[in-house]
Design an enzyme around this catalytic site. Sequence first.
Site, PDB file in Angstrom:
ATOM      1  N   TYR A 130       0.941  -1.266   0.065  1.00 46.40           N
ATOM      2  CA  TYR A 130       0.013   0.003  -0.059  1.00 46.40           C
ATOM      3  C   TYR A 130       1.028   1.285   0.072  1.00 46.40           C
ATOM      4  CZ  TYR A 130      -4.232  -2.664   1.195  1.00 46.40           C
ATOM      5  OH  TYR A 130      -5.298  -3.333   1.379  1.00 46.40           O
ATOM      6  N   LYS A 179       4.318 -15.800   1.904  1.00 39.91           N
ATOM      7  CA  LYS A 179       4.191 -16.156   0.525  1.00 39.91           C
ATOM      8  C   LYS A 179       5.563 -16.196  -0.063  1.00 39.91           C
ATOM      9  CE  LYS A 179       1.914 -17.462  -3.235  1.00 39.91           C
ATOM     10  NZ  LYS A 179       1.441 -18.869  -3.182  1.00 39.91           N
ATOM     11  N   ASP A 238     -11.304  -9.566   6.290  1.00 39.15           N
ATOM     12  CA  ASP A 238     -12.671 -10.008   5.857  1.00 39.15           C
ATOM     13  C   ASP A 238     -13.044 -11.466   5.880  1.00 39.15           C
ATOM     14  OD1 ASP A 238     -12.500  -7.033   5.076  1.00 39.15           O
ATOM     15  OD2 ASP A 238     -13.714  -7.509   3.470  1.00 39.15           O
TER      16      ASP A 238
HETATM   17  C1  IPM Z   1      -9.503  -1.619   5.745  1.00 42.25           C
HETATM   18  C2  IPM Z   1      -9.979  -1.053   4.247  1.00 42.25           C
HETATM   19  C3  IPM Z   1      -8.728  -0.244   3.863  1.00 42.25           C
HETATM   20  C4  IPM Z   1      -7.671  -0.945   3.756  1.00 42.25           C
HETATM   21  C5  IPM Z   1      -9.131   0.370   2.562  1.00 42.25           C
HETATM   22  C6  IPM Z   1     -10.168   1.363   2.671  1.00 42.25           C
HETATM   23  C7  IPM Z   1      -7.819   1.304   2.151  1.00 42.25           C
HETATM   24  O1  IPM Z   1     -10.214  -2.052   3.392  1.00 42.25           O
HETATM   25  O2  IPM Z   1      -9.382  -0.963   6.384  1.00 42.25           O
HETATM   26  O3  IPM Z   1      -9.707  -2.846   5.870  1.00 42.25           O
HETATM   27  O4  IPM Z   1      -7.323  -1.851   2.677  1.00 42.25           O
HETATM   28  O5  IPM Z   1      -6.749  -0.948   4.563  1.00 42.25           O
HETATM   29 MN    MN Z   2     -10.340  -4.199   4.272  1.00 43.57          MN
END
Ligand code: IPM
Ligand code: MN
Length: 345
Positions: A130, A179, A238
Amino acid sequence: MNNQYRIAALPGEGIGLEVVEATLVILQKLAQKHDFQLQIDYGVIGKSAFQKYGSYFPETTAQLCEQSDGILFGAVSKGGLLELRKRFDFFVNLRPVKTFPSLIDKSSLKRDYLSGVDILFVRELVSGIYFGAAGRGEDTQGNYGYHTMQYYDWQIKRIAKVAFAKAQKRRGLLTVAHKENALPYLPWTDLVAEVAQEYPDVTVEPMLVDNLAMQLVINPQHFDVILAGNLFGDILSDLGGALAGSVGLLGSASLNEAGFGLYEPIHGTAPDIAGKNQANPLGTLASAMMMLEQWGERDAIANLQAAWNKILTQGYRTRDLYSQEPEILVTTQELVELFLEEIEN
Ligand code: IPM
Ligand code: MN
């Protein structure tokens, strides 16, 4: 003197506005009941900040956060959040995932696999792909884009330390997502092994991230603490939301070395239900609970936790969790009212 705290409230966009407001109302009630004081200052971030200041994370918002004892965040659709995390070096992202007995049927997995699931994701939050070199370019083969997954060894080791300390206080199992069969220059396993010497009571289990995703589905009860880099931690957590039944239930804390924190639900802006009084505020409330924990407000946490358990056990559900009677469908506001009553009693 009562304890006094300043909260920087950054609702952002979409359902962020409703869930932050709902949580603040409940926090004020807890403050009143348990003798601490809250000062709340609102700041803008994301699209609304861009419209007003031409920046997704304006300096005024940064300063407001700087003066606070904790940042309560809602959701943004684009821009601002990564800058906020970077600005305060919130490298630790804690995402607890627990299954709750009365919600166990909300997950698509079978009940037997889910009871007692209690996982803590420790996600690195201010580095990795990121934040690495990125851009678009063009060469003889055409247009291209790139993002770079780069980690300093010390960045991996400092987040590993946090994960070890957490595992030590839990079941003592640390699973490390990596990985290395495709990304050998990011040797999470070896770097974590170096840190492991200081934590002989913790068992380390390195696991390829693709296999880890599968194991989370077929054997979630196995896991205790899962350490992951920024991207893998995002994706795996998630999946954790799917175990809990709704991503709307999950909160998170993002902390820096000083213990200062940003508290945010892991869900997004949910534009389809925004402004309809249907959003589930429990993810933000769970995040706020982590803020209270960081402040050491134990009585308030106990009270809130009891209210939470009771309300869910009684069957109250916002729309994301409601399926049929005898469950009771409630709006965001109705759920807040239920909490206020429970906390008072
Ligand atoms: C999270 C979200 C964020 C991330 C996005 C909005 C940049 O998906 O906090 O999990 O990927 O960190
Ligand atoms: Mn997320």
